[in-house]
Motif scaffolding. Structure first.
Motif, PDB file in Angstrom:
ATOM      1  N   ARG A  26       5.269   2.767   4.830  1.00 44.67           N
ATOM      2  CA  ARG A  26       4.697   1.975   3.751  1.00 44.67           C
ATOM      3  C   ARG A  26       5.086   0.521   4.005  1.00 44.67           C
ATOM      4  O   ARG A  26       6.250   0.209   4.225  1.00 44.67           O
ATOM      5  CB  ARG A  26       5.238   2.431   2.395  1.00 44.67           C
ATOM      6  CG  ARG A  26       4.585   1.685   1.240  1.00 44.67           C
ATOM      7  CD  ARG A  26       4.764   2.373  -0.087  1.00 44.67           C
ATOM      8  NE  ARG A  26       4.263   3.735  -0.158  1.00 44.67           N
ATOM      9  CZ  ARG A  26       2.973   4.079  -0.313  1.00 44.67           C
ATOM     10  NH1 ARG A  26       2.043   3.161  -0.389  1.00 44.67           N
ATOM     11  NH2 ARG A  26       2.636   5.345  -0.395  1.00 44.67           N
ATOM     12  N   GLY A  27       4.100  -0.354   4.003  1.00 40.02           N
ATOM     13  CA  GLY A  27       4.357  -1.778   4.227  1.00 40.02           C
ATOM     14  C   GLY A  27       5.330  -2.325   3.202  1.00 40.02           C
ATOM     15  O   GLY A  27       5.145  -2.129   2.003  1.00 40.02           O
ATOM     16  N   ARG A  28       6.366  -2.982   3.674  1.00 36.15           N
ATOM     17  CA  ARG A  28       7.415  -3.470   2.779  1.00 36.15           C
ATOM     18  C   ARG A  28       6.928  -4.573   1.852  1.00 36.15           C
ATOM     19  O   ARG A  28       7.477  -4.761   0.776  1.00 36.15           O
ATOM     20  CB  ARG A  28       8.622  -3.933   3.588  1.00 36.15           C
ATOM     21  CG  ARG A  28       8.382  -5.162   4.406  1.00 36.15           C
ATOM     22  CD  ARG A  28       9.435  -5.376   5.483  1.00 36.15           C
ATOM     23  NE  ARG A  28       9.062  -6.472   6.356  1.00 36.15           N
ATOM     24  CZ  ARG A  28       8.137  -6.412   7.299  1.00 36.15           C
ATOM     25  NH1 ARG A  28       7.472  -5.295   7.504  1.00 36.15           N
ATOM     26  NH2 ARG A  28       7.870  -7.474   8.039  1.00 36.15           N
ATOM     27  N   VAL A  59      10.072  -1.076  11.917  1.00 36.72           N
ATOM     28  CA  VAL A  59      11.514  -0.934  11.671  1.00 36.72           C
ATOM     29  C   VAL A  59      11.860  -1.547  10.315  1.00 36.72           C
ATOM     30  O   VAL A  59      12.574  -0.936   9.512  1.00 36.72           O
ATOM     31  CB  VAL A  59      12.341  -1.597  12.800  1.00 36.72           C
ATOM     32  CG1 VAL A  59      13.833  -1.578  12.459  1.00 36.72           C
ATOM     33  CG2 VAL A  59      12.095  -0.907  14.125  1.00 36.72           C
ATOM     34  N   GLN A  60      11.326  -2.718  10.043  1.00 36.90           N
ATOM     35  CA  GLN A  60      11.580  -3.365   8.748  1.00 36.90           C
ATOM     36  C   GLN A  60      11.011  -2.541   7.602  1.00 36.90           C
ATOM     37  O   GLN A  60      11.628  -2.441   6.536  1.00 36.90           O
ATOM     38  CB  GLN A  60      10.999  -4.771   8.743  1.00 36.90           C
ATOM     39  CG  GLN A  60      11.740  -5.708   9.694  1.00 36.90           C
ATOM     40  CD  GLN A  60      11.186  -7.105   9.643  1.00 36.90           C
ATOM     41  OE1 GLN A  60      11.035  -7.665   8.563  1.00 36.90           O
ATOM     42  NE2 GLN A  60      10.881  -7.657  10.799  1.00 36.90           N
ATOM     43  N   ASN A  61       9.841  -1.934   7.820  1.00 33.95           N
ATOM     44  CA  ASN A  61       9.258  -1.074   6.786  1.00 33.95           C
ATOM     45  C   ASN A  61      10.168   0.115   6.489  1.00 33.95           C
ATOM     46  O   ASN A  61      10.374   0.474   5.324  1.00 33.95           O
ATOM     47  CB  ASN A  61       7.876  -0.569   7.207  1.00 33.95           C
ATOM     48  CG  ASN A  61       6.833  -1.661   7.216  1.00 33.95           C
ATOM     49  OD1 ASN A  61       7.039  -2.742   6.685  1.00 33.95           O
ATOM     50  ND2 ASN A  61       5.711  -1.382   7.852  1.00 33.95           N
ATOM     51  N   LEU A  62      10.728   0.728   7.544  1.00 29.47           N
ATOM     52  CA  LEU A  62      11.620   1.876   7.353  1.00 29.47           C
ATOM     53  C   LEU A  62      12.939   1.465   6.700  1.00 29.47           C
ATOM     54  O   LEU A  62      13.532   2.254   5.964  1.00 29.47           O
ATOM     55  CB  LEU A  62      11.881   2.586   8.680  1.00 29.47           C
ATOM     56  CG  LEU A  62      10.706   3.377   9.227  1.00 29.47           C
ATOM     57  CD1 LEU A  62      11.009   3.872  10.636  1.00 29.47           C
ATOM     58  CD2 LEU A  62      10.342   4.537   8.316  1.00 29.47           C
ATOM     59  N   PRO A  66      12.942   4.319   3.713  1.00 32.70           N
ATOM     60  CA  PRO A  66      13.167   5.215   4.846  1.00 32.70           C
ATOM     61  C   PRO A  66      12.309   6.483   4.851  1.00 32.70           C
ATOM     62  O   PRO A  66      12.375   7.258   5.800  1.00 32.70           O
ATOM     63  CB  PRO A  66      14.645   5.571   4.734  1.00 32.70           C
ATOM     64  CG  PRO A  66      14.957   5.412   3.295  1.00 32.70           C
ATOM     65  CD  PRO A  66      14.080   4.290   2.805  1.00 32.70           C
ATOM     66  N   HIS A  67      11.489   6.685   3.848  1.00 33.17           N
ATOM     67  CA  HIS A  67      10.630   7.870   3.807  1.00 33.17           C
ATOM     68  C   HIS A  67       9.319   7.553   4.511  1.00 33.17           C
ATOM     69  O   HIS A  67       8.711   6.516   4.268  1.00 33.17           O
ATOM     70  CB  HIS A  67      10.388   8.301   2.365  1.00 33.17           C
ATOM     71  CG  HIS A  67      11.661   8.660   1.691  1.00 33.17           C
ATOM     72  ND1 HIS A  67      12.381   7.746   0.954  1.00 33.17           N
ATOM     73  CD2 HIS A  67      12.380   9.801   1.683  1.00 33.17           C
ATOM     74  CE1 HIS A  67      13.486   8.329   0.504  1.00 33.17           C
ATOM     75  NE2 HIS A  67      13.511   9.578   0.942  1.00 33.17           N
ATOM     76  N   ALA A  68       8.899   8.451   5.399  1.00 30.21           N
ATOM     77  CA  ALA A  68       7.695   8.224   6.192  1.00 30.21           C
ATOM     78  C   ALA A  68       7.056   9.563   6.549  1.00 30.21           C
ATOM     79  O   ALA A  68       7.575  10.628   6.208  1.00 30.21           O
ATOM     80  CB  ALA A  68       8.059   7.442   7.454  1.00 30.21           C
ATOM     81  N   LYS A  69       5.941   9.472   7.256  1.00 28.22           N
ATOM     82  CA  LYS A  69       5.234  10.656   7.754  1.00 28.22           C
ATOM     83  C   LYS A  69       5.133  10.538   9.269  1.00 28.22           C
ATOM     84  O   LYS A  69       4.982   9.455   9.817  1.00 28.22           O
ATOM     85  CB  LYS A  69       3.817  10.735   7.185  1.00 28.22           C
ATOM     86  CG  LYS A  69       3.761  10.825   5.684  1.00 28.22           C
ATOM     87  CD  LYS A  69       3.893  12.223   5.226  1.00 28.22           C
ATOM     88  CE  LYS A  69       3.726  12.257   3.706  1.00 28.22           C
ATOM     89  NZ  LYS A  69       4.110  13.496   3.153  1.00 28.22           N
ATOM     90  N   VAL A  70       5.197  11.691   9.928  1.00 28.51           N
ATOM     91  CA  VAL A  70       5.068  11.773  11.375  1.00 28.51           C
ATOM     92  C   VAL A  70       3.986  12.792  11.681  1.00 28.51           C
ATOM     93  O   VAL A  70       3.923  13.850  11.050  1.00 28.51           O
ATOM     94  CB  VAL A  70       6.407  12.214  12.014  1.00 28.51           C
ATOM     95  CG1 VAL A  70       6.221  12.699  13.424  1.00 28.51           C
ATOM     96  CG2 VAL A  70       7.413  11.084  11.957  1.00 28.51           C
ATOM     97  N   ARG A  71       3.167  12.463  12.666  1.00 32.86           N
ATOM     98  CA  ARG A  71       2.155  13.392  13.162  1.00 32.86           C
ATOM     99  C   ARG A  71       2.326  13.462  14.671  1.00 32.86           C
ATOM    100  O   ARG A  71       2.355  12.442  15.351  1.00 32.86           O
ATOM    101  CB  ARG A  71       0.775  12.871  12.782  1.00 32.86           C
ATOM    102  CG  ARG A  71      -0.360  13.763  13.098  1.00 32.86           C
ATOM    103  CD  ARG A  71      -1.646  13.277  12.420  1.00 32.86           C
ATOM    104  NE  ARG A  71      -1.877  11.851  12.516  1.00 32.86           N
ATOM    105  CZ  ARG A  71      -2.541  11.246  13.513  1.00 32.86           C
ATOM    106  NH1 ARG A  71      -3.022  11.956  14.514  1.00 32.86           N
ATOM    107  NH2 ARG A  71      -2.726   9.934  13.500  1.00 32.86           N
TER     108      ARG A  71
END
Length: 119
Positions: A26-28, A59-62, A66-71
């Protein structure tokens, strides 16, 4: 897209053979979802990314969320990210740099661990 536990069966799971992972953060600033294609390594049920620059947008977004999706390999995972620093975890940092160097010929930079979590 099938959701899977990457620890479910290492024999059936060839995630480490894949070349790319698709990371959605998600864009910070904007709050919008952002997807990138990136090299990765896979170790003990976790994904590892290396950023050439610690100022990379993803990296800055995470760091902001810190929650994200991976495919990867037609599977998708919800993950939680954290930095792996050479000062705090020298052995893990060295191992990930080595895996990346073996796989891609490059392993220098900021290491980010993505741990799959239950959705």
């Amino acid at each position: 897209m099938k959701k899977t536990n990457p620890n479910s069966s290492s024999k059936d799971n060839n995630l480490d053979r894949e070349q790319y992972l698709y990371l959605t953060t998600r864009g910070r600033k904007s709050g919008l979802l952002r997807e990138i294609e990136i090299w990765f390594t896979y170790r003990e049920g976790r994904f590892y990314l290396i950023a050439e620059y610690p100022t990379s947008s993803w990296v800055q977004n995470l760091r902001a969320d810190p929650h994200a999706k991976v495919r990867v390999a037609e599977q998708s995972f919800t993950v939680r990210a954290r930095s792996v620093t050479p000062e705090a975890e020298p052995e893990l940092h060295r191992a990930i740099a080595g895996l990346s160097t073996k796989k891609y010929g490059w392993g220098d930079g900021t290491v980010i661990e993505l741990e799959p979590v239950s959705s």
